[in-house]
Design a protein around this motif. Sequence first.
Motif, short mmCIF file in Angstrom:
data_model
loop_
_atom_site.label_atom_id
_atom_site.label_comp_id
_atom_site.label_asym_id
_atom_site.label_seq_id
_atom_site.Cartn_x
_atom_site.Cartn_y
_atom_site.Cartn_z
N ILE A 34 0.84 -1.20 0.00
CA ILE A 34 0.00 0.00 0.00
C ILE A 34 0.88 1.25 0.00
N SER A 35 1.91 1.23 0.82
CA SER A 35 2.83 2.36 0.89
C SER A 35 3.52 2.59 -0.45
N LYS A 36 3.97 1.50 -1.06
CA LYS A 36 4.63 1.59 -2.38
C LYS A 36 3.65 2.14 -3.41
N ILE A 91 -0.23 12.12 -21.24
CA ILE A 91 -1.22 12.40 -20.19
C ILE A 91 -2.23 11.27 -20.12
N GLU A 92 -2.71 10.80 -21.27
CA GLU A 92 -3.67 9.69 -21.31
C GLU A 92 -3.07 8.43 -20.67
N TYR A 93 -1.82 8.13 -21.04
CA TYR A 93 -1.17 6.94 -20.52
C TYR A 93 -1.01 7.02 -18.99
N ILE A 94 -0.52 8.15 -18.52
CA ILE A 94 -0.29 8.30 -17.08
C ILE A 94 -1.62 8.28 -16.32
N SER A 95 -2.65 8.89 -16.91
CA SER A 95 -3.98 8.89 -16.27
C SER A 95 -4.52 7.46 -16.17
N ALA A 96 -4.31 6.67 -17.23
CA ALA A 96 -4.73 5.27 -17.20
C ALA A 96 -3.98 4.50 -16.11
N GLU A 97 -2.69 4.78 -15.97
CA GLU A 97 -1.89 4.15 -14.92
C GLU A 97 -2.40 4.55 -13.54
N LEU A 98 -2.78 5.81 -13.39
CA LEU A 98 -3.34 6.26 -12.11
C LEU A 98 -4.62 5.51 -11.77
N LYS A 99 -5.47 5.30 -12.78
CA LYS A 99 -6.71 4.56 -12.54
C LYS A 99 -6.40 3.12 -12.15
N ARG A 100 -5.41 2.53 -12.82
CA ARG A 100 -5.00 1.16 -12.50
C ARG A 100 -4.47 1.10 -11.06
N MET A 101 -3.67 2.10 -10.68
CA MET A 101 -3.12 2.15 -9.33
C MET A 101 -4.25 2.30 -8.29
N ASP A 102 -5.28 3.08 -8.64
CA ASP A 102 -6.41 3.26 -7.73
C ASP A 102 -7.13 1.93 -7.50
N ARG A 103 -7.32 1.17 -8.60
CA ARG A 103 -7.99 -0.13 -8.46
C ARG A 103 -7.14 -1.08 -7.61
N ALA A 104 -5.82 -1.06 -7.86
CA ALA A 104 -4.91 -1.92 -7.08
C ALA A 104 -4.93 -1.51 -5.60
N LEU A 105 -4.96 -0.22 -5.35
CA LEU A 105 -4.99 0.28 -3.97
C LEU A 105 -6.27 -0.16 -3.26
#
Length: 133
Positions: A34-36, A91-105
């Motif tokens: 979670i911290s990572k 921006i699209e790629y990084i935003s998609a990664e942020l959404k993926r990180m949110d789901r993982a979190l």
Amino acid sequence: MAASSSSFTPAAVREMQRDLESQANALSKIQKDISKNHQVRKQYTIQVGENELVLKELELVNEEANVYKLIGPVLVKQDLAEAKANVKKRIEYISAELKRMDRALKDLEEKQNSKKESIFKLQQQMQAVQAKA
């Protein structure tokens, strides 16, 4: 009464302690993940902000202006439309990664809550056994 006390032998208590230790280690690993996740997410958020700033700057530039891209130690001339398209894609790629990180979190937080709950139940069982001893 004798049958119930025999199910809580010292070996059974040791097994509960080992299980508790194992669960605690698993919880610790989840918390590190979670911290990572938070650290990586913070980096992505900063990158999105930087790229949005770059895009705003590119929107201010007139069509005849020279735009350069830094590739290694060299500045290479780049078409303005191409530069804008590249920044938008980033921006699209990084935003998609942020959404993926949110789901993982969210998944990690659910695992963490589940693990905390099972640890709590195990601690209660151990306390009940110790109270009977």
